[in-house]
Design a protein around this motif. Structure first.
Motif, PDB file in Angstrom:
ATOM      1  N   THR A 141     -15.788   9.459 -26.771  1.00 18.41           N
ATOM      2  CA  THR A 141     -14.708  10.265 -26.192  1.00 18.41           C
ATOM      3  C   THR A 141     -14.901  11.741 -26.543  1.00 18.41           C
ATOM      4  O   THR A 141     -14.575  12.602 -25.731  1.00 18.41           O
ATOM      5  CB  THR A 141     -13.310   9.805 -26.645  1.00 18.41           C
ATOM      6  OG1 THR A 141     -13.308   9.645 -28.050  1.00 18.41           O
ATOM      7  CG2 THR A 141     -12.912   8.514 -25.991  1.00 18.41           C
ATOM      8  N   ALA A 142     -15.441  12.027 -27.724  1.00 15.34           N
ATOM      9  CA  ALA A 142     -15.691  13.432 -28.084  1.00 15.34           C
ATOM     10  C   ALA A 142     -16.634  14.065 -27.052  1.00 15.34           C
ATOM     11  O   ALA A 142     -16.389  15.168 -26.558  1.00 15.34           O
ATOM     12  CB  ALA A 142     -16.285  13.528 -29.488  1.00 15.34           C
ATOM     13  N   ILE A 143     -17.682  13.330 -26.712  1.00 15.72           N
ATOM     14  CA  ILE A 143     -18.656  13.844 -25.740  1.00 15.72           C
ATOM     15  C   ILE A 143     -17.972  14.107 -24.394  1.00 15.72           C
ATOM     16  O   ILE A 143     -18.164  15.155 -23.768  1.00 15.72           O
ATOM     17  CB  ILE A 143     -19.820  12.837 -25.558  1.00 15.72           C
ATOM     18  CG1 ILE A 143     -20.614  12.717 -26.863  1.00 15.72           C
ATOM     19  CG2 ILE A 143     -20.732  13.270 -24.409  1.00 15.72           C
ATOM     20  CD1 ILE A 143     -21.604  11.574 -26.883  1.00 15.72           C
ATOM     21  N   LYS A 144     -17.148  13.148 -23.971  1.00 16.54           N
ATOM     22  CA  LYS A 144     -16.515  13.277 -22.660  1.00 16.54           C
ATOM     23  C   LYS A 144     -15.447  14.380 -22.650  1.00 16.54           C
ATOM     24  O   LYS A 144     -15.365  15.164 -21.701  1.00 16.54           O
ATOM     25  CB  LYS A 144     -15.900  11.937 -22.234  1.00 16.54           C
ATOM     26  CG  LYS A 144     -16.971  10.853 -22.048  1.00 16.54           C
ATOM     27  CD  LYS A 144     -16.382   9.550 -21.597  1.00 16.54           C
ATOM     28  CE  LYS A 144     -16.172   9.535 -20.119  1.00 16.54           C
ATOM     29  NZ  LYS A 144     -16.972   8.612 -19.357  1.00 16.54           N
ATOM     30  N   ILE A 145     -14.648  14.420 -23.711  1.00 22.77           N
ATOM     31  CA  ILE A 145     -13.580  15.423 -23.769  1.00 22.77           C
ATOM     32  C   ILE A 145     -14.183  16.831 -23.841  1.00 22.77           C
ATOM     33  O   ILE A 145     -13.708  17.762 -23.177  1.00 22.77           O
ATOM     34  CB  ILE A 145     -12.631  15.158 -24.959  1.00 22.77           C
ATOM     35  CG1 ILE A 145     -11.816  13.882 -24.697  1.00 22.77           C
ATOM     36  CG2 ILE A 145     -11.690  16.349 -25.184  1.00 22.77           C
ATOM     37  CD1 ILE A 145     -10.960  13.420 -25.868  1.00 22.77           C
ATOM     38  N   MET A 173      -7.150  17.687 -17.892  1.00 20.82           N
ATOM     39  CA  MET A 173      -6.313  17.297 -19.037  1.00 20.82           C
ATOM     40  C   MET A 173      -5.828  15.855 -18.884  1.00 20.82           C
ATOM     41  O   MET A 173      -5.662  15.143 -19.869  1.00 20.82           O
ATOM     42  CB  MET A 173      -5.170  18.287 -19.217  1.00 20.82           C
ATOM     43  CG  MET A 173      -5.685  19.565 -19.878  1.00 20.82           C
ATOM     44  SD  MET A 173      -4.389  20.688 -20.383  1.00 20.82           S
ATOM     45  CE  MET A 173      -4.250  21.694 -18.920  1.00 20.82           C
ATOM     46  N   THR A 174      -5.626  15.425 -17.636  1.00 17.19           N
ATOM     47  CA  THR A 174      -5.313  14.009 -17.407  1.00 17.19           C
ATOM     48  C   THR A 174      -6.503  13.135 -17.818  1.00 17.19           C
ATOM     49  O   THR A 174      -6.332  12.088 -18.443  1.00 17.19           O
ATOM     50  CB  THR A 174      -4.962  13.762 -15.926  1.00 17.19           C
ATOM     51  OG1 THR A 174      -3.869  14.610 -15.585  1.00 17.19           O
ATOM     52  CG2 THR A 174      -4.565  12.320 -15.694  1.00 17.19           C
ATOM     53  N   ASN A 175      -7.709  13.600 -17.472  1.00 17.96           N
ATOM     54  CA  ASN A 175      -8.913  12.871 -17.925  1.00 17.96           C
ATOM     55  C   ASN A 175      -8.932  12.752 -19.441  1.00 17.96           C
ATOM     56  O   ASN A 175      -9.215  11.677 -19.986  1.00 17.96           O
ATOM     57  CB  ASN A 175     -10.191  13.632 -17.530  1.00 17.96           C
ATOM     58  CG  ASN A 175     -10.511  13.500 -16.060  1.00 17.96           C
ATOM     59  OD1 ASN A 175      -9.858  12.729 -15.356  1.00 17.96           O
ATOM     60  ND2 ASN A 175     -11.490  14.237 -15.598  1.00 17.96           N
TER      61      ASN A 175
END
Lengths: 252, 220
Positions: B86-90, B201-203
Motif C-alpha cells: 500500500t505504501a508503494i501504491k499510495i 484520495m478515494t484510491n
C-alpha cells in the motif's frame, strides 16, 4: 469437494503427564501439500508421528481421540500398523540412508515385503528414483554406497525409499532444513510433482517454504491447533492474531 | 509478543511509514500553496511550486526503493506485506496529486490578472480538497478504516461540484466568443485535475481499507 485422507477428531497426546497435543480437529486433503508450522515444541512432529503411529514406539506416549485414515479408525487395537506405515511413508530432517548401496536402499522396503524377483525390484527402484528426481544423477553408480551421495542426493534417496513402498501419504519432518538452497529447491520442485499422486504433509520452520509450496497451512502453538486454512489465507490475512504474529516473525 | 525480535525489520517499517507521512504533509503543503497562489494570482509562488515538483517525485522513488529493500531482505508477509504494497501504491497516488497541483500552477502562469473570471469556481475546491487531505493523512497515520470511509463520502461533494460546473460550462460555452471559450477551456482543465485529485484520495482510502483488512474494495 476435496477428499479427506486423514480425518482427525479430538486428538490429544500425552507423554506421561505432559500433554503435547491438545484436542486437535483437522482434516488432511488428498493430493494437497499441507504444511505444519509453529515454534519448536509446539507439537508438530508429535502430531505427524500420530498419523503413522510412530508414537506407539514410545512407551510413555498415550493418545486420545480419533484418527480416520481413508475412512477407517487407524489407532484402534488390531489395526494393521505395518500396513499403515506402508501407506504413510516418512522422510526425516536429516537424511538417513542405510549403510548399503543406493539400489539396496530403495529396494529395502519392497524386499521386506517379500519382493524377490530381480527384474521387478529393478523396475521398482528405477521408478522410485525417477519419481524422486534422482535417477539421472545415480544411474551409473547404483551399486555405490548411498553414503557417497551429497546431502541433497541422500535426502532424495530417502524420498525414493519411501516412494518405493507406493504410499498414499508422505510425512516429511523438516526435510530440507539440513540442505543447501539448490538441494532445497530440487526437493520443493519434486514435491510439486509428487502431489499429483501423493498426499504430502510437511513440517517446516521456514515460513517462506510453507508459503511457497503448500496448499494448506496449520499453525500449532503449545500443543494447540491455532489456525488451519488455505496457505494463501494464512500468509495474507490470517484470522488469528497469534498466527499473524508468528508468520510475520513477531514471536516464536 | 517479544518486542525486539525483528528490530531491524520494525525500524525499516517505521522508516517507511515516516516517509509516507512526510509525503502526505508535503502534498498537503503543495495544495495549500497552490490555492494561495490562485487566490492572489501569485506567479512567483506558482513558479516555485513547479520548480520543486521533482522533489515529490524523488520522495516517491525513495519510498519505492525502501519498499523494495524491505521485501528483498525481510520477506514480509500478511499485514507487513500489505503495509509495503500500500505504501508503494499510495506514494504513486500522492505523486499524481502533486502533478495535478503543478498543472494548476502552470495555469496560473498562463492566465494573467485580467483573465481570471473562473478563479472563484476553481477556488470552490479549496475547502473540500484541503479537508480531504487532512482527513486522509489521519486515516493513514492512525490506520483507521472509518476515517478512510469519511474521505470517500467527502469526495462525493467534489464529484457533484465538478458535474455541476461541467454542465454550466457546456451550457455557457454555446454562446461564448472564441476568447472566452479559450479561457473557459483552460479553467475546465484545471477543475478536471482537481476532481481527479479527489479520486486519488478515494484510491488512497481504498488502500487503507485493504491495509487494515486485506480486502480489496472499490469505492465510488
Amino acid at each position: 469437494m476435496m477428499k479427506e485422507v486423514f480425518k482427525i477428531e479430538g486428538l490429544s497426546l500425552f507423554y506421561k503427564d505432559l500433554q503435547a497435543i491438545k484436542n486437535i480437529d483437522l482434516d488432511i486433503y488428498k493430493n494437497q501439500i499441507t504444511a505444519l508450522i509453529g515454534p519448536s515444541g509446539c507439537g508438530k512432529s508429535t502430531f505427524i508421528r500420530c498419523l503413522n503411529r510412530m508414537n506407539d514406539l514410545i512407551p510413555e506416549a498415550r493418545m486420545e481421540g480419533c484418527i480416520r485414515f481413508d475412512g477407517e479408525e487407524c489407532q484402534v487395537t488390531g489395526y494393521d500398523v505395518i500396513g499403515l506405515r506402508k501407506k504413510v511413508g516418512m522422510v526425516f530432517q536429516k537424511p538417513n540412508p542405510f549403510p548399503m548401496s543406493i539400489f539396496d536402499n530403495v529396494a529395502y522396503g519392497p524386499r521386506q515385503q517379500g519382493v524377490r524377483n530381480k527384474e521387478v525390484l529393478k523396475e521398482i527402484v528405477e521408478k522410485a528414483l525417477k519419481q524422486a528426481a534422482l535417477y539421472e544423477e545415480v544411474v551409473d553408480r547404483l551399486n555405490d554406497s548411498a553414503l557417497t551421495l551429497s546431502g541433497g542426493q541422500q535426502q532424495r534417496l530417502c524420498i525414493a525409499r519411501a516412494l518405493a513402498m507406493e504410499p498414499e501419504v508422505i510425512l516429511m519432518d523438516e526435510p530440507t532444513s539440513a540442505l543447501d538452497p539448490i538441494a532445497t529447491q530440487k526437493i520443493e520442485t519434486l514435491l510439486e510433482e509428487l502431489k499429483k499422486e501423493y498426499t504430502i504433509i510437511i513440517v517446516t520452520h521456514s515460513m517462506q517454504q510453507a508459503a511457497r509450496i503448500s496448499d494448506y497451512t496449520a499453525f500449532f502453538y503449545m500443543g494447540e491447533l491455532i489456525e488451519y486454512d488455505k496457505t494463501n489465507v494464512i500468509f495474507s490475512v490470517p484470522k488469528n492474531k497469534q498466527t499473524e504474529d508468528y508468520v510475520t516473525g513477531r514471536f516464536g | 509478543m517479544e518486542k525486539d525480535l525483528r528490530k531491524t525489520f520494525e525500524l525499516s517499517l517505521k522508516d517507511l511509514k515516516d516517509k509516507m507521512i512526510e509525503m502526505f504533509n508535503r502534498v498537503e503543503q503543495v495544495y495549500k500553496s497552490m490555492f494561495i497562489a490562485l487566490e492572489k494570482m501569485d506567479v512567483k509562488l506558482a513558479q516555485d511550486l513547479i520548480d520543486h515538483d521533482k522533489e515529490i517525485n524523488e520522495m516517491e522513488d525513495s519510498i519505492n526503493e525502501t519498499s523494495f529493500l524491505v521485501i528483498l531482505k525481510q520477506c514480509p508477509v500478511a499485514r507487513d506485506l500489505r503495509m509495503i504494497l500500500t505504501a508503494i501504491k499510495i506514494a504513486n497516488d500522492l505523486e499524481r496529486m502533486a502533478d495535478y497541483a503543478t498543472n494548476c500552477a502552470m495555469y496560473i502562469l498562463k492566465t494573467n490578472q485580467v483573465h481570471k473570471a473562473y478563479n472563484d469556481e476553481i477556488l470552490k475546491y479549496k475547502e473540500y480538497l484541503l479537508d480531504m487531505l487532512v482527513t486522509i493523512k489521519k486515516a493513514y497515520d492512525e490506520n483507521d478504516v472509518s476515517i478512510a470511509f469519511d474521505v470517500c463520502d467527502k469526495d462525493d461533494r467534489v464529484d457533484s461540484l465538478y458535474r455541476k460546473q461541467l454542465d454550466d460550462f457546456v451550457e455557457v460555452a454555446k454562446t461564448m466568443t472564441d476568447e472566452k471559450a479559450e479561457e473557459a477551456s483552460r479553467a475546465l482543465l484545471v477543475i478536471k485535475q482537481l476532481e481527479r485529485a479527489g479520486d486519488h484520495m478515494t484510491n488512497i482510502a481504498e488502500h487503507i481499507i485493504y491495509l487494515k483488512g486485506g480486502k480489496l474494495v472499490e469505492l465510488n
